[in-house]
Design a protein around this motif. Sequence first.
Motif, PDB file in Angstrom:
ATOM      1  N   GLU A 210      10.109  -1.160   7.399  1.00  0.00           N
ATOM      2  CA  GLU A 210      10.689   0.007   6.749  1.00  0.00           C
ATOM      3  C   GLU A 210       9.836   0.425   5.566  1.00  0.00           C
ATOM      4  OE1 GLU A 210      14.244  -0.507   4.293  1.00  0.00           O
ATOM      5  OE2 GLU A 210      14.243  -2.605   4.929  1.00  0.00           O
ATOM      6  N   GLU A 211      10.158   1.608   5.037  1.00  0.00           N
ATOM      7  CA  GLU A 211       9.447   2.141   3.879  1.00  0.00           C
ATOM      8  C   GLU A 211      10.279   1.889   2.629  1.00  0.00           C
ATOM      9  OE1 GLU A 211       9.293   6.136   5.168  1.00  0.00           O
ATOM     10  OE2 GLU A 211       7.644   5.831   6.588  1.00  0.00           O
TER      11      GLU A 211
ATOM     12  N   TYR B  59       0.826  -1.198   0.000  1.00  0.00           N
ATOM     13  CA  TYR B  59       0.000   0.000   0.000  1.00  0.00           C
ATOM     14  C   TYR B  59       0.871   1.262   0.000  1.00  0.00           C
ATOM     15  CZ  TYR B  59       0.981  -0.310   5.029  1.00  0.00           C
ATOM     16  OH  TYR B  59       1.605  -0.403   6.243  1.00  0.00           O
ATOM     17  N   PRO B  60       0.414   2.293  -0.711  1.00  0.00           N
ATOM     18  CA  PRO B  60       1.174   3.545  -0.772  1.00  0.00           C
ATOM     19  C   PRO B  60       0.846   4.438   0.425  1.00  0.00           C
ATOM     20  CG  PRO B  60      -0.725   3.666  -2.206  1.00  0.00           C
ATOM     21  CD  PRO B  60      -0.759   2.315  -1.597  1.00  0.00           C
TER      22      PRO B  60
ATOM     23  N   ASN C 252       6.499   9.966  -1.428  1.00  0.00           N
ATOM     24  CA  ASN C 252       5.599   8.844  -1.738  1.00  0.00           C
ATOM     25  C   ASN C 252       6.366   7.539  -1.580  1.00  0.00           C
ATOM     26  OD1 ASN C 252       3.307  10.419  -2.462  1.00  0.00           O
ATOM     27  ND2 ASN C 252       4.271  10.889  -4.432  1.00  0.00           N
ATOM     28  N   VAL C 253       5.947   6.716  -0.640  1.00  0.00           N
ATOM     29  CA  VAL C 253       6.645   5.464  -0.350  1.00  0.00           C
ATOM     30  C   VAL C 253       5.613   4.331  -0.266  1.00  0.00           C
ATOM     31  CG1 VAL C 253       8.592   6.562   0.831  1.00  0.00           C
ATOM     32  CG2 VAL C 253       6.530   5.945   2.118  1.00  0.00           C
TER      33      VAL C 253
ATOM     34  N   ARG D 262       7.394  -0.144  -5.564  1.00  0.00           N
ATOM     35  CA  ARG D 262       6.765  -1.455  -5.381  1.00  0.00           C
ATOM     36  C   ARG D 262       7.777  -2.570  -5.609  1.00  0.00           C
ATOM     37  NH1 ARG D 262       1.281  -1.929  -5.200  1.00  0.00           N
ATOM     38  NH2 ARG D 262       0.081  -0.026  -5.532  1.00  0.00           N
ATOM     39  N   THR D 263       8.697  -2.355  -6.535  1.00  0.00           N
ATOM     40  CA  THR D 263       9.688  -3.382  -6.827  1.00  0.00           C
ATOM     41  C   THR D 263      10.518  -3.708  -5.605  1.00  0.00           C
ATOM     42  OG1 THR D 263       9.827  -2.671  -9.127  1.00  0.00           O
ATOM     43  CG2 THR D 263      11.658  -3.965  -8.280  1.00  0.00           C
ATOM     44  N   ALA D 264      10.941  -2.685  -4.890  1.00  0.00           N
ATOM     45  CA  ALA D 264      11.725  -2.914  -3.678  1.00  0.00           C
ATOM     46  C   ALA D 264      10.904  -3.680  -2.645  1.00  0.00           C
ATOM     47  CB  ALA D 264      12.196  -1.581  -3.106  1.00  0.00           C
ATOM     48  N   ALA D 265       9.611  -3.357  -2.545  1.00  0.00           N
ATOM     49  CA  ALA D 265       8.738  -4.075  -1.615  1.00  0.00           C
ATOM     50  C   ALA D 265       8.581  -5.537  -2.040  1.00  0.00           C
ATOM     51  CB  ALA D 265       7.382  -3.387  -1.541  1.00  0.00           C
TER      52      ALA D 265
END
Length: 893
Positions: free
Chosen positions: A622-623, A594-595, A603-604, A627-630
Amino acid sequence: MINSKTYGPISKAIHSKDDLDFQFLRKEGISWIQKLGSNLWTDFNTHDPGITILEVLCYAITDLGYRLSLPVQDLLFEGDKKSFLKDHFHLGPDVLPCKALTELDYRMLFIDLKGVRNCWIEPFKQSLYVDCKNLKMSYDPGILEDLPQKDSRSFDLKGLHRILVDVEEEVSFESVKKKIKESYHKNRNLCEDLVAVGPVVDHPIQVCAIIDLEAEADEEWIAASIEQVIQQYFSPDIRFYSFSQMLEKGYTTEQILEGPSLKHGFLDPEEVRQASLRKEVRQSDIIQLIMDLDGVSGIRELRINHCDKDNEQGGWVIPIDSGKKPMLCEKSKFNFFKGLLPLNVDEGRVANYKEVLRKEQYDLQYGMKEKGYPMPEPYQYPLAEYSSIRNDLPEVYGVGPIGLSETADAERKRKANQLKAYLSFFDQILVSYFQHLSQVKNLLSVFTTSEKTYFTRAVTDQGDQGEFLVDGYTTEDLNEELFGAFDEANERNQKIKDHLLARFAEKFSDYAFLMKKIYGTGIEQQVLDSKSFFLKEYGKISIERATAMNYYKQPLDRIWDSNNTSGFEKRVALMAGIRNFLRRNLARSFVEIYPLINSQGDNVYRWRIYDNNRSILLNATEEYPSRTAAHKEIYLVIQLVKGLPREEISSFFEQLEAIPDTPFTLGCFRITMSPSGRYSFSIINTAISDTNDSDYIIASQYRYFAFQNFAQAILSFKDFMDREFDDEGMFLVENILLRPNIEEQDDSKNTFLPFCKEDCQEGNCLDPYSFRVTLVLPGNTFRFADRDFRDFLENLIREELPAHILAKICWIGRANTGDLEQEDQLGHFEEAYLDFLKGLSQGKYENHQQFIKILSELRSIYPTGTLYNCEKEDESNALRDSIILGRTNLGTI
């Protein structure tokens, strides 16, 4: 230029057999000694101890070579002779047959049903008429009245079938019809359907003849035989064969096992092809058949004709109406002569003989046939058995089981121990080879994956190793001590699985490359698991590759939460690393990314994992900037948790002597305590040793338990991640099944698929039904939301679909995963699809309209991104979540 003389296939005969040639090995060994030690060693005669040791080693190598040259069945055998091959490989009957695919396959499948003499499958013609002006479609050509030609269109539905059946006389057609429908739908091809099953119509043929018999002939037997051979000529019975009989006919194993697996044996495909509906009956053929019977000396007169045309003279050739089967009618008459005397035939005896012939024909056709083929008979060898080469050296060396005499001095004993230690080096190499040979069956098994790929053991057959080797030599850790640093089990297992996949002409290179590109190097175990599971299931997906779901009169548990899906769906799922290919609810995803806007105004993204009750099970700590990093962190968590054995967790808590009072780690789990003395856990990155590093803790579970319940809480979390944490899947809708009821006369009750005015234009495809599928996938799962993975999966879908089938692919769900109140397309689709399948299974059409409405309103959702700024962006990974004008494909639908 390459030609047949300069180029040929790689030979399978690559074994030089030098390893079995003792003299060759001895000569080769001496040549190397001469090259490497000629300045120190000049005596190469047989009395030299070094040459003796060389000869013993050569003998040991020939022993290894002999075991390597054993037949494959002996290398694989261990235990039960009936299942030793099944334990490691897919056998021919598991992978070579397939569900019915071609017209010939279907005919064989139905002929295998008792009561079916023969059958034929043909296209069912159904036309649709299109009013391009008012965008209407109908089965009724009346909608085209008063329309200009430019607005009038029509087309025939393709993929629909009708089956004509020739049943045995004593069997009811209705019972056979039911069996054929059930059999068809179990083997139904993708985008095809059965509309009608009907009996083949008889075309009566009259045959009249005057026949001369030999003096010893039995006229009643010949009368019965004539009727049988003519009936077989009109419509032959197709007999089954055993495996050995098919081999005698010249078919190879691959050809015999090709096509559907049959209960009564094997059918000769050429015989089935020739047993088609006759288009004509030839008088010359019948004459030849009668003359071939023993006891018939001649035919004075023979005439054939249609049964309903007595006044006509017939002819040499009688045409048969299309779709009909010729049949010998009751008006046929056969008169017999022996010399000048006419014969009176006893009709009672003729009837008895006909029954005998019918019984013989039935037994020949349906009698038990041996379906299996001979398997190699294995012999069990002790492949791993090894005794030290010291046993083969002369006793004077003092290194064998007898050892040195008690009078030997200390210096002599030291030298003997030194030689023992020197020979242990060769012992360890040789025993390792024998251990590897004994594990070949497990390493190359399609059903297992070895945790180790290097093997050894201690050589202790003389029991004196403690005199010259370290104490730890006999421990169970020897394998780890010797090979632990070299045994890159994952990498070697990857190569082994790639080799096995290549034997089936399959590859996972694109999938492996993509997963590593997206999620990094920690993904190797996931890729290996995907390859292993694909190989394990290959027998099933190979047979069902072109098969559609079976919707015919299925109970609810075979429609939903069921593996009653198409072979295509199963295959694509396994090739994309999706183990659960059941048709089930996917709308309620376990993962949510979710953003949000952080305290700095950026914006994270964050992520969390839900359990089955929609309670938060795990939260990111963490933030993430994208989305790719998430996605990458989520996948890392999955790999860490799945990579920790459940037994290790249980064993750890069972061996605890006291309740810990400080934080501690268990694999990827970091266990912490609250001030009130309750326990919770976090998931840590095991590659990071610094506990103060911000990347050390990836996610936390904010639930607390008393310590006596804590072990079960971790095990429950582990079980959930292993067994239930899977929200990936797909729904395949065959458009041909969305057609309205063909038998419905009231056109207002029929709902057709919508179409656009542009579809009516010349060169465009107007038919929305024939050989078309709609694939619906959840667009918000942590892999399906990635653009690269979507591209990979769309390409995979198009590659694996049969070439004649066109796919529409929709990625649906909530456009904003952070808004749980937003309408979810996927949930509505699943509800309508289930209702549609229920009605379809029972032959009802009332749910078609709602499902077609939902299906036509589906709109793909796409991963969100920001416009890429060529001047400001400097991070290479930023491209993954950025939109570049003119270069970004947002989807194909």
